[in-house]
Scaffold this motif. Structure first.
Motif, short mmCIF file in Angstrom:
data_model
loop_
_atom_site.label_atom_id
_atom_site.label_comp_id
_atom_site.label_asym_id
_atom_site.label_seq_id
_atom_site.Cartn_x
_atom_site.Cartn_y
_atom_site.Cartn_z
N THR A 14 0.80 -1.22 0.00
CA THR A 14 0.00 0.00 0.00
C THR A 14 0.84 1.27 0.00
O THR A 14 0.34 2.33 -0.34
CB THR A 14 -0.93 0.03 1.23
OG1 THR A 14 -0.13 -0.11 2.39
CG2 THR A 14 -1.97 -1.08 1.17
N GLN A 15 2.10 1.19 0.38
CA GLN A 15 2.94 2.38 0.49
C GLN A 15 4.18 2.23 -0.39
O GLN A 15 4.76 1.15 -0.45
CB GLN A 15 3.41 2.55 1.94
CG GLN A 15 2.30 2.82 2.93
CD GLN A 15 1.86 4.29 2.93
OE1 GLN A 15 2.40 5.10 2.15
NE2 GLN A 15 0.91 4.63 3.77
N PRO A 16 4.61 3.32 -1.03
CA PRO A 16 5.87 3.23 -1.76
C PRO A 16 7.03 3.11 -0.78
O PRO A 16 6.88 3.47 0.40
CB PRO A 16 5.93 4.57 -2.52
CG PRO A 16 5.06 5.48 -1.74
CD PRO A 16 3.99 4.64 -1.09
N HIS A 64 8.13 7.53 -7.10
CA HIS A 64 7.23 7.91 -6.02
C HIS A 64 7.76 7.28 -4.74
O HIS A 64 7.74 6.05 -4.58
CB HIS A 64 5.82 7.40 -6.36
CG HIS A 64 4.79 7.85 -5.37
ND1 HIS A 64 4.83 9.08 -4.74
CD2 HIS A 64 3.68 7.24 -4.89
CE1 HIS A 64 3.80 9.21 -3.93
NE2 HIS A 64 3.08 8.09 -4.00
N TRP A 65 8.29 8.12 -3.85
CA TRP A 65 8.91 7.61 -2.62
C TRP A 65 8.13 8.10 -1.40
O TRP A 65 7.63 9.22 -1.39
CB TRP A 65 10.37 8.09 -2.51
CG TRP A 65 11.18 7.76 -3.72
CD1 TRP A 65 11.60 8.64 -4.69
CD2 TRP A 65 11.64 6.47 -4.14
NE1 TRP A 65 12.31 7.97 -5.66
CE2 TRP A 65 12.36 6.64 -5.35
CE3 TRP A 65 11.55 5.19 -3.59
CZ2 TRP A 65 12.95 5.59 -6.03
CZ3 TRP A 65 12.14 4.14 -4.28
CH2 TRP A 65 12.84 4.35 -5.47
N ARG A 66 8.08 7.25 -0.42
CA ARG A 66 7.38 7.64 0.83
C ARG A 66 8.18 8.74 1.53
O ARG A 66 7.62 9.63 2.18
CB ARG A 66 7.27 6.40 1.72
CG ARG A 66 6.33 6.57 2.88
CD ARG A 66 6.07 5.24 3.52
NE ARG A 66 5.14 5.34 4.62
CZ ARG A 66 4.77 4.31 5.36
NH1 ARG A 66 5.28 3.10 5.12
NH2 ARG A 66 3.92 4.47 6.34
N GLN A 190 12.87 6.67 14.74
CA GLN A 190 12.11 7.92 14.85
C GLN A 190 11.45 8.26 13.50
O GLN A 190 10.29 8.67 13.45
CB GLN A 190 13.09 9.01 15.28
CG GLN A 190 12.50 10.39 15.44
CD GLN A 190 13.57 11.47 15.27
OE1 GLN A 190 14.76 11.24 15.49
NE2 GLN A 190 13.14 12.65 14.87
N ILE A 191 12.19 8.06 12.42
CA ILE A 191 11.64 8.32 11.09
C ILE A 191 10.47 7.36 10.81
O ILE A 191 9.41 7.77 10.33
CB ILE A 191 12.75 8.18 10.02
CG1 ILE A 191 13.76 9.31 10.18
CG2 ILE A 191 12.15 8.18 8.60
CD1 ILE A 191 15.03 9.15 9.37
N ALA A 192 10.68 6.10 11.14
CA ALA A 192 9.61 5.11 10.93
C ALA A 192 8.37 5.49 11.70
O ALA A 192 7.25 5.43 11.17
CB ALA A 192 10.11 3.73 11.35
N ALA A 193 8.55 5.93 12.94
CA ALA A 193 7.39 6.30 13.78
C ALA A 193 6.65 7.49 13.16
O ALA A 193 5.42 7.51 13.12
CB ALA A 193 7.86 6.63 15.19
N THR A 194 7.40 8.48 12.66
CA THR A 194 6.76 9.65 12.04
C THR A 194 5.97 9.23 10.80
O THR A 194 4.84 9.67 10.59
CB THR A 194 7.82 10.69 11.62
OG1 THR A 194 8.74 10.87 12.66
CG2 THR A 194 7.16 12.02 11.26
N LEU A 195 6.57 8.38 9.98
CA LEU A 195 5.90 7.95 8.75
C LEU A 195 4.64 7.15 9.06
O LEU A 195 3.62 7.30 8.39
CB LEU A 195 6.86 7.12 7.88
CG LEU A 195 8.04 7.90 7.28
CD1 LEU A 195 8.99 6.96 6.57
CD2 LEU A 195 7.55 8.99 6.34
#
Ligand SMILES: Cc1cc2nc3c(=O)[nH]c(=O)nc-3n(C[C@H](O)[C@H](O)[C@H](O)COP(=O)(O)O)c2cc1C
Length: 198
Positions: A14-16, A64-66, A190-195
């Motif tokens: 579902t996500q790039p 298209h990047w997340r 931290q990046i993963a949590a924000t995304l």
């Protein structure tokens, strides 16, 4: 190039993926990039890694990047010449894509230099981008590695001189890794949590 297969297949469909681009001379920024990608993957986020393309091959990062993360080492006070143009090109093509920057250097072996504000090369690089309207959502400063035996004659002597001046390791037979891998994983986490919160 690395494309870790994410454990969470639903997310991957579902996500790039997050794109991680590294500029590395002796492999430390690349290793840090792979560790960030692995942490993202463990948190269910697909990640795609690549070396900073040479020249003007901007199409190499098109897509298209997340999010896009740029990880670059410092060499004689500078990051790779094409780094800023690539960040510009990527944001010009997809301004809504969140992006992050991490520097890798020996200056950052000193704990008091390990923030974007306290690390001169990083601060100057980001300030120039900000003047042009570009600001990363995430920024980090990571210590790299000192690997004398891998350097050519001139670099070995130059780095030896800098180390002597700044109170570092001067024995040119040595390789010393200063990277704080927990800090690298924490940044990725931290990046993963924000995304995931978006
Ligand atoms: C030729 C050379 C120049 C360097 N110049 C700097 C510098 O100006 N400032 C700094 O903090 N570190 C400097 N370093 C240290 C590198 O940033 C560090 O070794 C880093 O881990 C290299 O990462 P890489 O293997 O991904 O290129 C230099 C290293 C080399 C070999």
């Amino acid at each position: 190039m690395c494309t870790p297969s994410p454990p969470d297949a639903t997310q991957a469909l579902t996500q790039p993926p997050v794109l991680l681009v590294y500029a590395s001379h002796f492999g430390q920024a690349k290793q840090i990039t792979l560790a960030i990608a692995e942490q993202l993957r463990q948190q269910g986020i697909a990640a795609h890694c690549m070396a900073l393309p040479s020249g003007q091959a901007v199409q190499a990062i098109a897509g298209h990047w997340r999010a896009v993360l740029w990880i670059a080492s410092v060499r004689y006070g500078r990051f790779a010449k094409s780094l800023a143009p690539f960040i510009h090109a990527q944001q010009a093509a997809a301004a809504q894509t969140p992006w992050g920057f991490a520097s890798v250097s020996l200056t950052a072996r000193k704990p008091e230099k390990r923030s974007p504000e306290a690390h001169r090369n990083t601060q100057q690089f980001l300030a120039r981008l900000q003047q042009q309207g570009l600001q990363p959502q995430w920024a980090a400063v990571f210590p790299g590695a000192l690997r004398y035996p891998r350097y050519g004659w001139l670099d070995k002597h130059m780095i030896g001189l800098i180390m002597r001046i700044t109170g570092g390791v001067t024995d040119t037979r040595l390789e010393v890794e200063y990277t704080d891998w927990d800090a690298v994983r924490a940044w990725a986490s931290q990046i993963a949590a924000t995304l995931q919160a978006d």
